[in-house]
Design a protein around this motif. Structure first.
Motif, PDB file in Angstrom:
ATOM      1  N   ASP A  80      -6.261  12.433  10.282  1.00 29.59           N
ATOM      2  CA  ASP A  80      -6.222  13.466   9.244  1.00 29.59           C
ATOM      3  C   ASP A  80      -5.268  14.612   9.582  1.00 29.59           C
ATOM      4  OD1 ASP A  80      -7.659  14.701  11.253  1.00 29.59           O
ATOM      5  OD2 ASP A  80      -9.500  14.945  10.089  1.00 29.59           O
ATOM      6  N   GLU A  81      -4.700  14.604  10.786  1.00 26.73           N
ATOM      7  CA  GLU A  81      -3.709  15.612  11.150  1.00 26.73           C
ATOM      8  C   GLU A  81      -2.277  15.136  10.913  1.00 26.73           C
ATOM      9  OE1 GLU A  81      -4.194  17.339  14.995  1.00 26.73           O
ATOM     10  OE2 GLU A  81      -6.360  17.649  14.750  1.00 26.73           O
ATOM     11  N   LEU A  82      -2.106  13.880  10.539  1.00 25.90           N
ATOM     12  CA  LEU A  82      -0.778  13.392  10.201  1.00 25.90           C
ATOM     13  C   LEU A  82      -0.394  13.915   8.819  1.00 25.90           C
ATOM     14  CD1 LEU A  82      -1.070   9.686  11.404  1.00 25.90           C
ATOM     15  CD2 LEU A  82       0.051  11.591  12.582  1.00 25.90           C
ATOM     16  N   VAL A  83       0.797  14.455   8.712  1.00 26.95           N
ATOM     17  CA  VAL A  83       1.230  15.125   7.489  1.00 26.95           C
ATOM     18  C   VAL A  83       2.321  14.307   6.803  1.00 26.95           C
ATOM     19  CG1 VAL A  83       2.276  17.212   6.524  1.00 26.95           C
ATOM     20  CG2 VAL A  83       0.670  17.386   8.447  1.00 26.95           C
ATOM     21  N   SER A  84       2.169  14.118   5.503  1.00 32.44           N
ATOM     22  CA  SER A  84       3.192  13.478   4.689  1.00 32.44           C
ATOM     23  C   SER A  84       3.679  14.460   3.642  1.00 32.44           C
ATOM     24  CB  SER A  84       2.644  12.220   4.005  1.00 32.44           C
ATOM     25  OG  SER A  84       2.306  11.229   4.945  1.00 32.44           O
ATOM     26  N   VAL A  85       4.944  14.339   3.268  1.00 36.85           N
ATOM     27  CA  VAL A  85       5.500  15.152   2.194  1.00 36.85           C
ATOM     28  C   VAL A  85       6.045  14.218   1.121  1.00 36.85           C
ATOM     29  CG1 VAL A  85       6.054  17.100   3.676  1.00 36.85           C
ATOM     30  CG2 VAL A  85       7.746  15.309   3.334  1.00 36.85           C
ATOM     31  N   SER A  86       6.040  14.707  -0.106  1.00 34.82           N
ATOM     32  CA  SER A  86       6.473  13.892  -1.231  1.00 34.82           C
ATOM     33  C   SER A  86       7.600  14.564  -1.982  1.00 34.82           C
ATOM     34  CB  SER A  86       5.308  13.648  -2.204  1.00 34.82           C
ATOM     35  OG  SER A  86       4.240  12.989  -1.558  1.00 34.82           O
ATOM     36  N   THR A  87       8.512  13.759  -2.476  1.00 31.96           N
ATOM     37  CA  THR A  87       9.462  14.183  -3.486  1.00 31.96           C
ATOM     38  C   THR A  87       9.030  13.513  -4.783  1.00 31.96           C
ATOM     39  OG1 THR A  87      10.967  12.310  -3.176  1.00 31.96           O
ATOM     40  CG2 THR A  87      11.263  14.219  -1.714  1.00 31.96           C
ATOM     41  N   TRP A  88       9.837  13.648  -5.807  1.00 28.37           N
ATOM     42  CA  TRP A  88       9.450  12.984  -7.061  1.00 28.37           C
ATOM     43  C   TRP A  88       9.619  11.479  -6.970  1.00 28.37           C
ATOM     44  CZ3 TRP A  88      12.995  11.127 -11.101  1.00 28.37           C
ATOM     45  CH2 TRP A  88      14.340  11.132 -10.702  1.00 28.37           C
ATOM     46  N   LEU A  89      10.339  11.001  -5.922  1.00 19.96           N
ATOM     47  CA  LEU A  89      10.605   9.579  -5.792  1.00 19.96           C
ATOM     48  C   LEU A  89       9.843   8.909  -4.666  1.00 19.96           C
ATOM     49  CD1 LEU A  89      14.511   9.589  -6.188  1.00 19.96           C
ATOM     50  CD2 LEU A  89      12.783   9.137  -7.946  1.00 19.96           C
ATOM     51  N   SER A  90       9.554   9.634  -3.592  1.00 19.01           N
ATOM     52  CA  SER A  90       9.019   8.966  -2.406  1.00 19.01           C
ATOM     53  C   SER A  90       8.077   9.883  -1.647  1.00 19.01           C
ATOM     54  CB  SER A  90      10.170   8.521  -1.488  1.00 19.01           C
ATOM     55  OG  SER A  90      10.866   9.646  -0.994  1.00 19.01           O
TER      56      SER A  90
ATOM     57  N   ASP B 153       0.800  -1.224   0.000  1.00 20.10           N
ATOM     58  CA  ASP B 153       0.000   0.000   0.000  1.00 20.10           C
ATOM     59  C   ASP B 153       0.833   1.275   0.000  1.00 20.10           C
ATOM     60  OD1 ASP B 153      -2.246  -1.601   0.051  1.00 20.10           O
ATOM     61  OD2 ASP B 153      -2.490  -1.474   2.230  1.00 20.10           O
ATOM     62  N   GLU B 154       1.982   1.251   0.680  1.00 17.54           N
ATOM     63  CA  GLU B 154       2.799   2.454   0.807  1.00 17.54           C
ATOM     64  C   GLU B 154       4.283   2.107   0.658  1.00 17.54           C
ATOM     65  OE1 GLU B 154       0.857   5.421   3.849  1.00 17.54           O
ATOM     66  OE2 GLU B 154       0.918   3.424   4.750  1.00 17.54           O
ATOM     67  N   PRO B 155       4.709   1.661  -0.512  1.00 21.79           N
ATOM     68  CA  PRO B 155       6.119   1.297  -0.681  1.00 21.79           C
ATOM     69  C   PRO B 155       7.024   2.485  -0.417  1.00 21.79           C
ATOM     70  CG  PRO B 155       5.035   1.498  -2.816  1.00 21.79           C
ATOM     71  CD  PRO B 155       3.954   1.574  -1.783  1.00 21.79           C
ATOM     72  N   SER B 156       8.195   2.206   0.133  1.00 16.81           N
ATOM     73  CA  SER B 156       9.115   3.287   0.496  1.00 16.81           C
ATOM     74  C   SER B 156       9.521   4.111  -0.712  1.00 16.81           C
ATOM     75  CB  SER B 156      10.351   2.692   1.171  1.00 16.81           C
ATOM     76  OG  SER B 156       9.995   1.962   2.326  1.00 16.81           O
ATOM     77  N   THR B 157       9.745   3.463  -1.842  1.00 16.61           N
ATOM     78  CA  THR B 157      10.046   4.161  -3.089  1.00 16.61           C
ATOM     79  C   THR B 157       8.813   4.114  -3.973  1.00 16.61           C
ATOM     80  OG1 THR B 157      12.390   3.559  -2.967  1.00 16.61           O
ATOM     81  CG2 THR B 157      11.542   4.235  -5.116  1.00 16.61           C
ATOM     82  N   MET B 158       8.204   5.271  -4.216  1.00 19.23           N
ATOM     83  CA  MET B 158       7.001   5.319  -5.029  1.00 19.23           C
ATOM     84  C   MET B 158       7.339   5.298  -6.517  1.00 19.23           C
ATOM     85  SD  MET B 158       4.690   8.036  -2.886  1.00 19.23           S
ATOM     86  CE  MET B 158       3.161   7.437  -3.612  1.00 19.23           C
ATOM     87  N   VAL B 159       8.392   6.015  -6.881  1.00 18.23           N
ATOM     88  CA  VAL B 159       8.847   6.069  -8.264  1.00 18.23           C
ATOM     89  C   VAL B 159      10.318   5.700  -8.264  1.00 18.23           C
ATOM     90  CG1 VAL B 159       9.268   7.539 -10.265  1.00 18.23           C
ATOM     91  CG2 VAL B 159       7.169   7.822  -8.920  1.00 18.23           C
ATOM     92  N   CYS B 160      10.682   4.698  -9.045  1.00 18.51           N
ATOM     93  CA  CYS B 160      12.057   4.209  -9.079  1.00 18.51           C
ATOM     94  C   CYS B 160      12.713   4.631 -10.389  1.00 18.51           C
ATOM     95  CB  CYS B 160      12.078   2.684  -8.954  1.00 18.51           C
ATOM     96  SG  CYS B 160      13.729   1.957  -9.022  1.00 18.51           S
TER      97      CYS B 160
END
Length: 520
Positions: free
Chosen positions: A409-419, A312-319
């Motif tokens: 819903d107060e937990l915050v995630s940030v994304s890069t182009w990879l993860s 569901d939430e792989p550490s690397t989203m885009v390889c």
């Protein structure tokens, strides 16, 4: 790679000879990017805030393979389909890992200081090679990783996890990302690589910066490489029972620079991926009532939870990345020679063709894409699993009533182009005394010198720029291989041999299973 521009115009524009990239080619999309608001950029605010939503929009619009732009408006294909991802990784004769095939680079479109280059710029590493040379280097890496004693890995995880927990357990609250998940993997990896502990915190910061491709990625990369070069110089004189020494001693005959660069890649991959995996697994364990009910009922183990997270939430989203060695077709996309393809691991894992109902548990199913696949499949995946499972087990054992202290819903995630990763995971629990303080004499619990947080989190040297051949500060053999408390290792253990563990306290899961069986 050289950064010297060619005679062709940058960003896929019209070349001196008047040629224009054909429609449908991602280079064509790059040429028109300035005037096309519908082109998806993987560094856009939309992707950073909701990457999975962006992937589903792309899937609905383009199918299993979609054109996108990366940093510098460079064109690429994002592979969204599960089967298409496997097709790419399993056919290196069509999709090479060698970035010297990169059309954008060969056309002079990539800036010499692009933050993409630490991840994509060609280097003589197994990650950028195919064929016999790849097999030579990969065998050295896999053979070295396979020498690790899995019980020894868990011993390191247990030791450092307890140190980190000791630092906050008396407070009754903590941030499990900043105070636990982000620190633990690198502390463990320093031991597995034979690196002195005091380098852990600074290496962690530099590796994270490198992987995220920030404006200071080049400086961070230089710090990591310089530190590892000094470390290898010392290991040549004083080899030990560690991955660095095994790489140097392997029959494949790696040069010192090959050892340094492969250690850099392994550190970057292991730290980033394991940090995210620990954070996401903790979030699942502590927030999903289905997991806790299953755990109490002995229907779901921690390994099950880890595999669910990897789906569901792989550490690397885009390889990154593969490059087409010739014109070909993938899905509905016409791929041209030199096109870059990004593996959409997270998107492939939720492909409706293979997972029409995402609520169905994936317990015991390891066919996800979290570790890629084919000849370049992650060689350290079992170590990452072991570190994650042991870390969560130690935390739940030490703090059994721990719970997340804010709404989901107060937990915050940030994304890069990879993860994508959680920025914080605030929790509360009944305050506990640190293990070193609570231990009574003669119990065999490590004393303050072994378990005080400062022992693992000491401030490292300000810079790794000692003269060539000089001994790095604080890198005695004893510090590189800190003595293990007598209670943790059998007295007959030979010097340099892998540790032999004495029985440890049963895990939370095992104790819960025991309760269920006794009640039955």
């Amino acid at each position: 790679m050289s950064s010297t521009p060619t005679d062709e115009a940058p960003h896929g524009g019209t070349a001196i000879d008047g040629s224009v990239p054909p429609p449908g080619c991602p280079a064509h999309a790059g040429a028109a990017a300035a005037g096309r608001e519908d082109v998806v950029r993987l560094n856009s605010p939309e992707h950073q805030s909701d990457p999975m939503g962006v992937y589903e929009q792309l899937r609905a619009r383009y199918g299993p393979v979609a054109p996108v732009l990366v940093e510098g408006d460079l064109p690429a294909w994002l592979v969204l389909g599960y089967r298409e991802n496997l097709e790419v990784v399993r056919t290196p004769n069509r999709f090479s890992r060698d970035s010297r095939n990169w059309g954008s680079w060969n056309r002079g479109e990539v800036d010499a200081e692009s933050p993409l280059l630490p991840m994509l710029g060609w280097q003589p590493l197994l990650a950028f090679l195919d064929g016999e040379e790849h097999q030579r280097l990969r065998k050295a890496v896999t053979d070295s990783l396979n020498q690790l004693d899995r019980r020894g890995v868990r011993r390191h995880v247990t030791r450092f996890a307890n140190q980190l927990i000791d630092a906050f357990c008396a407070e009754g609250e903590a941030d499990l990302v900043g105070q636990f998940a982000e620190k633990l993997p690198m502390l463990v990896m320093t031991q597995l690589f034979g690196i002195p502990e005091e380098y852990g915190p600074r290496l962690t910061e530099a590796v994270l910066d490198l992987v995220r491709g920030t404006d200071t990625a080049f400086e961070s990369n230089e710090f990591v490489v310089a530190t590892l070069r000094q470390h290898i110089e010392r290991k040549r004189r004083q080899p030990g029972y560690d991955i660095g020494s095994w790489l140097m001693e392997h029959p494949a005959g790696l040069s010192d620079e090959e050892v340094v660069q492969h250690m850099r890649v392994l550190l970057a991959a292991a730290n980033q991926n394991t940090t995210v995996c620990i954070s996401n697994t903790l979030r699942l364990v502590l927030s999903d009532p289905r997991f806790r009910a299953s755990l109490a009922g002995a229907r779901m183990t921690l390994p099950d939870a880890v595999e669910q997270v990897l789906w569901d939430e792989p550490s690397t989203m885009v390889c990154p990345a593969r490059w087409a060695v010739g014109d070909t077709q993938l899905g509905d996309a016409d791929i041209r020679t030199g096109d870059m393809l990004l593996l959409g691991l997270a998107a492939g894992n939720v492909d409706p063709e293979i997972r029409p109902d995402l609520s169905v548990p994936m317990h015991g199913n390891r066919s996800h894409l979290a570790f890629s696949g084919g000849p370049h499949e992650c060689p350290g995946q079992d170590i990452g699993r072991a570190v994650t499972e042991a870390a969560v087990d130690v935390l739940l054992t030490r703090l059994p009533d721990i719970h997340i202290s804010v709404p989901d819903d107060e937990l915050v995630s940030v994304s890069t182009w990879l993860s994508r990763h959680l920025t914080a995971l605030p929790v509360q629990f009944t305050p506990k005394q640190p293990a070193a303080v609570a231990a009574e004499p003669g119990t065999g619990t490590p004393g303050p010198e072994a378990s005080a947080p400062g022992a693992a989190l000491a401030v490292p040297p300000a810079a790794p720029s000692a003269p060539a051949g000089a001994e790095p500060p604080g890198t005695t053999e004893a510090q590189a291989h800190p003595s293990t408390p007598p209670s943790a290792v059998a007295p007959a253990q030979a010097a340099g041999a892998p540790p032999v563990l004495t029985p440890r306290r049963p895990s939370l899961w095992r104790r819960l299973v025991g309760r269920v069986r006794r009640r039955g």
